[in-house]
Design an enzyme around this catalytic site. Structure first.
Site, PDB file in Angstrom:
ATOM      1  N   GLN A  62       0.823  -1.218   0.000  1.00  0.00           N
ATOM      2  CA  GLN A  62       0.000   0.000   0.000  1.00  0.00           C
ATOM      3  C   GLN A  62       0.854   1.263   0.000  1.00  0.00           C
ATOM      4  OE1 GLN A  62      -2.735  -0.059   3.300  1.00  0.00           O
ATOM      5  NE2 GLN A  62      -4.444  -0.080   1.864  1.00  0.00           N
ATOM      6  N   PHE A  63       0.331   2.307  -0.610  1.00  0.00           N
ATOM      7  CA  PHE A  63       0.944   3.640  -0.603  1.00  0.00           C
ATOM      8  C   PHE A  63       2.362   3.635  -1.176  1.00  0.00           C
ATOM      9  CE2 PHE A  63      -1.849   3.359   3.194  1.00  0.00           C
ATOM     10  CZ  PHE A  63      -2.939   4.007   2.615  1.00  0.00           C
ATOM     11  N   ARG A  64       2.618   2.709  -2.124  1.00  0.00           N
ATOM     12  CA  ARG A  64       3.908   2.608  -2.808  1.00  0.00           C
ATOM     13  C   ARG A  64       5.067   2.268  -1.869  1.00  0.00           C
ATOM     14  NH1 ARG A  64       1.875   2.632  -7.433  1.00  0.00           N
ATOM     15  NH2 ARG A  64       0.602   4.343  -8.151  1.00  0.00           N
ATOM     16  N   LEU A  65       4.749   1.699  -0.692  1.00  0.00           N
ATOM     17  CA  LEU A  65       5.818   1.266   0.225  1.00  0.00           C
ATOM     18  C   LEU A  65       6.159  -0.183  -0.112  1.00  0.00           C
ATOM     19  CD1 LEU A  65       4.488   2.947   3.490  1.00  0.00           C
ATOM     20  CD2 LEU A  65       6.176   3.792   1.854  1.00  0.00           C
ATOM     21  N   HIS A  66       6.605  -0.394  -1.344  1.00  0.00           N
ATOM     22  CA  HIS A  66       6.783  -1.745  -1.862  1.00  0.00           C
ATOM     23  C   HIS A  66       7.911  -2.480  -1.151  1.00  0.00           C
ATOM     24  CE1 HIS A  66       4.240  -0.003  -4.805  1.00  0.00           C
ATOM     25  NE2 HIS A  66       5.181   0.765  -5.296  1.00  0.00           N
TER      26      HIS A  66
END
Ligand code: FMN
Length: 195
Positions: A172-176
């Site tokens: 989520q939220f580009r916190l890959h």
């Protein structure tokens, strides 16, 4: 972080099995990047035909653009992106030709029309029109008749011997989540990367 017991192949196997179960088509499709001797890159899709801890195998026409680039520069990279899983795997290392007997065995396992197609296609070179390809197919179909179709001398496989394998998983939220495995002799180190 270093852990000699960690293998990226176990993780690759888990993700690949998931992709085979969930991807609507071609879970084996991967982008293959090659480059000329002076470093100009090119990329195209190929199919993964075999993998194990020795590396990742694909087959192609050795006289194609990619074949010529590989002949002058053996370094390559692969990228899988399984959209439905939101996962990416990047693999880098040198390419080694597969042994002739391994290529022969794989070629023999292909559909007869695909074997004829390998003879008929001068991959990546200019073609006057579709009729030319059809003429080449008819020529080789007549030549081989009902007999054995040998592997063309200009058609074989390469095994990418991995030195780096990176697993990327969407969060989520580009916190890959990114895990980079790097080969050190016979073992692998693993490092987490900022997304
Ligand atoms: C999903 C997919 C899979 C492909 N698999 C292969 C393959 O396994 N081997 C191959 O030579 N070309 C394959 N192709 C065609 C290549 O992408 C490319 O057009 C061709 O190999 C010529 O590339 P080159 O001119 O860079 O050598 C595939 C194309 C797609 C879209």
């Amino acid at each position: 972080m270093t852990d000699g017991s960690l293998s990226p192949f176990d993780l690759f196997g888990d993700w690949f099995a998931e992709a085979e179960a969930s991807e609507p088509n071609e879970p084996t499709a991967m982008a293959l990047a090659t480059a000329t001797a002076d470093g100009r890159p090119s990329v195209r899709m190929v199919l993964l035909k075999k993998w194990d801890d020795r590396g990742f195998v694909f087959y192609t026409n050795l006289e194609s653009r990619k074949g010529q680039e590989i002949a002058e520069n053996p370094h390559a990279a692969l990228c899988f992106h399984w959209k439905s899983l939101r996962k990416q795997i990047r693999i880098e290392g040198p390419l080694r030709p597969v042994p002739p007997e391994e290529a022969d065995a794989y070629f023999a396992s292909r559909a007869r029309d695909s074997r004829i197609g390998a003879w008929a296609s001068q991959q990546s070179r200019p073609m006057e029109g579709m009729f030319r390809l059809e003429r080449e197919v008819a020529k080789y179909a007549a030549k081989f008749g009902l007999g054995e179709i040998p592997r063309p001398p200009f058609w074989s496989g390469f095994r990418l011997v991995p030195e780096r394998i990176e697993f990327w998983h969407d969060r989520q939220f580009r916190l890959h989540d990114r895990q980079l495995f790097e080969r050190e002799g016979d073992s692998w180190t693993v490092t987490q990367l900022f997304p």
